[in-house]
Write an enzyme that holds these catalytic residues in place. Structure first.
Site, PDB file in Angstrom:
ATOM      1  N   GLU A   1      29.512  49.095  28.114  1.00  0.00           N
ATOM      2  CA  GLU A   1      30.453  49.335  29.214  1.00  0.00           C
ATOM      3  C   GLU A   1      31.863  48.954  28.799  1.00  0.00           C
ATOM      4  O   GLU A   1      32.063  47.965  28.089  1.00  0.00           O
ATOM      5  CB  GLU A   1      30.023  48.539  30.451  1.00  0.00           C
ATOM      6  CG  GLU A   1      30.600  49.072  31.747  1.00  0.00           C
ATOM      7  CD  GLU A   1      29.778  48.636  32.967  1.00  0.00           C
ATOM      8  OE1 GLU A   1      28.586  49.008  33.036  1.00  0.00           O
ATOM      9  OE2 GLU A   1      30.322  47.934  33.813  1.00  0.00           O
TER      10      GLU A   1
ATOM     11  N   ASP B   1      35.446  48.611  31.024  1.00  0.00           N
ATOM     12  CA  ASP B   1      35.830  48.641  32.438  1.00  0.00           C
ATOM     13  C   ASP B   1      37.309  48.408  32.680  1.00  0.00           C
ATOM     14  O   ASP B   1      37.907  47.490  32.105  1.00  0.00           O
ATOM     15  CB  ASP B   1      35.101  47.527  33.214  1.00  0.00           C
ATOM     16  CG  ASP B   1      33.596  47.621  33.101  1.00  0.00           C
ATOM     17  OD1 ASP B   1      33.091  48.743  33.035  1.00  0.00           O
ATOM     18  OD2 ASP B   1      32.935  46.565  33.078  1.00  0.00           O
TER      19      ASP B   1
ATOM     20  N   GLU C   1      38.858  47.522  36.285  1.00  0.00           N
ATOM     21  CA  GLU C   1      38.488  47.239  37.660  1.00  0.00           C
ATOM     22  C   GLU C   1      39.716  46.727  38.407  1.00  0.00           C
ATOM     23  O   GLU C   1      40.346  45.759  37.978  1.00  0.00           O
ATOM     24  CB  GLU C   1      37.365  46.198  37.703  1.00  0.00           C
ATOM     25  CG  GLU C   1      36.068  46.730  37.089  1.00  0.00           C
ATOM     26  CD  GLU C   1      35.118  45.630  36.651  1.00  0.00           C
ATOM     27  OE1 GLU C   1      33.902  45.837  36.776  1.00  0.00           O
ATOM     28  OE2 GLU C   1      35.591  44.576  36.175  1.00  0.00           O
TER      29      GLU C   1
ATOM     30  N   THR D   1      40.046  43.726  33.149  1.00  0.00           N
ATOM     31  CA  THR D   1      39.460  44.520  32.075  1.00  0.00           C
ATOM     32  C   THR D   1      38.226  43.786  31.573  1.00  0.00           C
ATOM     33  O   THR D   1      38.178  42.556  31.565  1.00  0.00           O
ATOM     34  CB  THR D   1      40.452  44.733  30.923  1.00  0.00           C
ATOM     35  OG1 THR D   1      40.761  43.460  30.322  1.00  0.00           O
ATOM     36  CG2 THR D   1      41.741  45.370  31.420  1.00  0.00           C
TER      37      THR D   1
ATOM     38  N   GLU E   1      31.067  40.097  47.588  1.00  0.00           N
ATOM     39  CA  GLU E   1      30.322  38.963  47.033  1.00  0.00           C
ATOM     40  C   GLU E   1      30.753  38.668  45.602  1.00  0.00           C
ATOM     41  O   GLU E   1      30.830  37.519  45.184  1.00  0.00           O
ATOM     42  CB  GLU E   1      28.820  39.246  47.082  1.00  0.00           C
ATOM     43  CG  GLU E   1      28.240  39.255  48.477  1.00  0.00           C
ATOM     44  CD  GLU E   1      28.375  37.892  49.151  1.00  0.00           C
ATOM     45  OE1 GLU E   1      28.148  36.870  48.481  1.00  0.00           O
ATOM     46  OE2 GLU E   1      28.729  37.859  50.348  1.00  0.00           O
ATOM     47  N   TRP E   2      31.037  39.716  44.856  1.00  0.00           N
ATOM     48  CA  TRP E   2      31.345  39.567  43.434  1.00  0.00           C
ATOM     49  C   TRP E   2      32.815  39.238  43.182  1.00  0.00           C
ATOM     50  O   TRP E   2      33.147  38.443  42.306  1.00  0.00           O
ATOM     51  CB  TRP E   2      30.960  40.865  42.705  1.00  0.00           C
ATOM     52  CG  TRP E   2      31.494  40.960  41.316  1.00  0.00           C
ATOM     53  CD1 TRP E   2      31.055  40.270  40.216  1.00  0.00           C
ATOM     54  CD2 TRP E   2      32.572  41.783  40.870  1.00  0.00           C
ATOM     55  NE1 TRP E   2      31.799  40.621  39.119  1.00  0.00           N
ATOM     56  CE2 TRP E   2      32.727  41.553  39.489  1.00  0.00           C
ATOM     57  CE3 TRP E   2      33.412  42.706  41.502  1.00  0.00           C
ATOM     58  CZ2 TRP E   2      33.689  42.200  38.727  1.00  0.00           C
ATOM     59  CZ3 TRP E   2      34.368  43.351  40.746  1.00  0.00           C
ATOM     60  CH2 TRP E   2      34.497  43.094  39.380  1.00  0.00           C
TER      61      TRP E   2
ATOM     62  N   ARG F   1      32.974  27.851  30.873  1.00  0.00           N
ATOM     63  CA  ARG F   1      31.995  28.937  30.885  1.00  0.00           C
ATOM     64  C   ARG F   1      31.233  29.037  29.568  1.00  0.00           C
ATOM     65  O   ARG F   1      30.040  29.311  29.555  1.00  0.00           O
ATOM     66  CB  ARG F   1      32.710  30.252  31.184  1.00  0.00           C
ATOM     67  CG  ARG F   1      31.803  31.469  31.188  1.00  0.00           C
ATOM     68  CD  ARG F   1      32.603  32.722  31.484  1.00  0.00           C
ATOM     69  NE  ARG F   1      31.802  33.916  31.357  1.00  0.00           N
ATOM     70  CZ  ARG F   1      32.294  35.151  31.401  1.00  0.00           C
ATOM     71  NH1 ARG F   1      33.587  35.339  31.596  1.00  0.00           N
ATOM     72  NH2 ARG F   1      31.496  36.199  31.276  1.00  0.00           N
TER      73      ARG F   1
END
Length: 321
Positions: A124, A126, A128, A142, A218-219, A312
């Protein structure tokens, strides 16, 4: 009395500072560097011929002889388009005008994916556009990953230097064997280089092109903190000036070789070509002009990069070093 006056002045000062901070969040309207545009270098395609309706068909309208499409999100559904061709490398661009007003939780995406053919091992790339929070600001995120590594997505987020709801602006992806470049109004905001040191993380299977609008509450809003407010629906996004140029692959399970025949455009009237339209030396690396413009965008507008997200990642992805 003196105490009350001081308290009033203090409260007024706090209000002014808060207002200034709020205003500044809306006034990132910088003048970008000028550079030679990539958009317009490839043929534009009619959206109604190059795409099919993927979902929410009743919320999709074709306008101006099919050169423009509007997609809507309402209480019943979002909507989306998918390209009729699958591409192995290419240049993909759309001029997009985003919904105005309160847009928290609304997600507009222009991206490449092969999740339908490789559900457990997909690639993918992206772009967005996120109706970010209550301030009416839009943010561009991105992202890219290969072989289904969703959990190790490589997101970067940027503020825009213009109001994306006033008129159409260009959002583009250049993807070839050398690098993937994300561009906004022809300004590169991000480059991801294809390295032999970590080849498995680079998208390398044919993908379809998607244009969508959907509810990402939610995301996209801290677990639903600022959900879509359907009081302001429908949310309508406009796509036009679409450019899709790359190798069209008939069998998405096969990765074509560099010498395979490909088509320069998704337009049915296009003639086949023996070379990838973005494989030339002018597309193998950024020019000095583009490098300087990308540095400008990243210094002024980027506010998140996965490469700086130490909480993270216990071990940073290899390209971050």
């Amino acid at each position: 009395m003196e105490f009350l006056q001081k308290k009033f002045l203090f409260s007024a000062l706090v209000s002014i500072l808060c207002f200034a901070a709020e205003v500044s969040s809306h006034n990132r309207f910088y003048t970008p560097p000028s550079l030679t545009p990539l958009t317009g270098s490839f043929p534009r395609v009619p959206i109604d011929r190059a795409f099919s309706k993927s979902f929410g068909a009743s919320n999709i309208q074709y306008l101006i002889n099919g050169s423009t499409a509007t997609l809507a999100l309402d209480k019943t559904s979002g909507s989306g388009l998918v390209s009729q061709g699958r591409y192995y490398y290419g240049f993909f661009s759309a001029a997009i005008k985003l919904p105005a007003g309160l847009s928290s939780g609304v997600v507009v995406a222009f991206y490449l994916s092969n999740a339908d053919k490789f559900p457990h091992n997909h690639d993918e790339i992206d772009i967005e556009l996120l109706g970010h929070d209550k301030r009416n600001d839009w943010v561009i995120q991105t992202n890219m990953y290969a072989n289904g590594s969703v959990s190790t997505g490589r997101e970067e987020k940027f503020y825009l230097w213009f109001d994306p709801t006033k008129q159409h602006h260009y959002y583009s992806i250049l993807w070839n064997s050398y690098h993937t470049v994300f561009l906004v109004d022809n300004i590169p905001v991000r480059e991801f280089i294809h390295s032999n040191s970590y080849p498995s993380i680079y998208p390398a299977k044919p993908m379809s092109v998607y244009a969508t609008i959907w509810d990402g509450s939610e995301w996209a809003t801290h677990g639903g903190k600022y959900p879509v407010n359907y009081k302001y629906a429908p949310f309508v996004v406009s796509f036009t000036e679409m450019e899709l140029s790359g190798c069209i692959v008939s069998d998405p399970s096969e990765t074509p070789s560099a010498s395979s025949t490909c088509s320069k455009s998704s337009s049915p009237s296009s003639s086949p070509s023996s070379s990838d339209p973005v494989n030339g030396p002018e597309f193998s690396k950024l020019s000095q002009q583009q490098i300087a413009a990308m540095d400008w965008a990243r210094r002024k507008l980027m506010f998140y990069s996965y490469c700086h997200d130490k909480p993270r990642f216990k071990v940073m992805p290899p390209e971050c070093h």
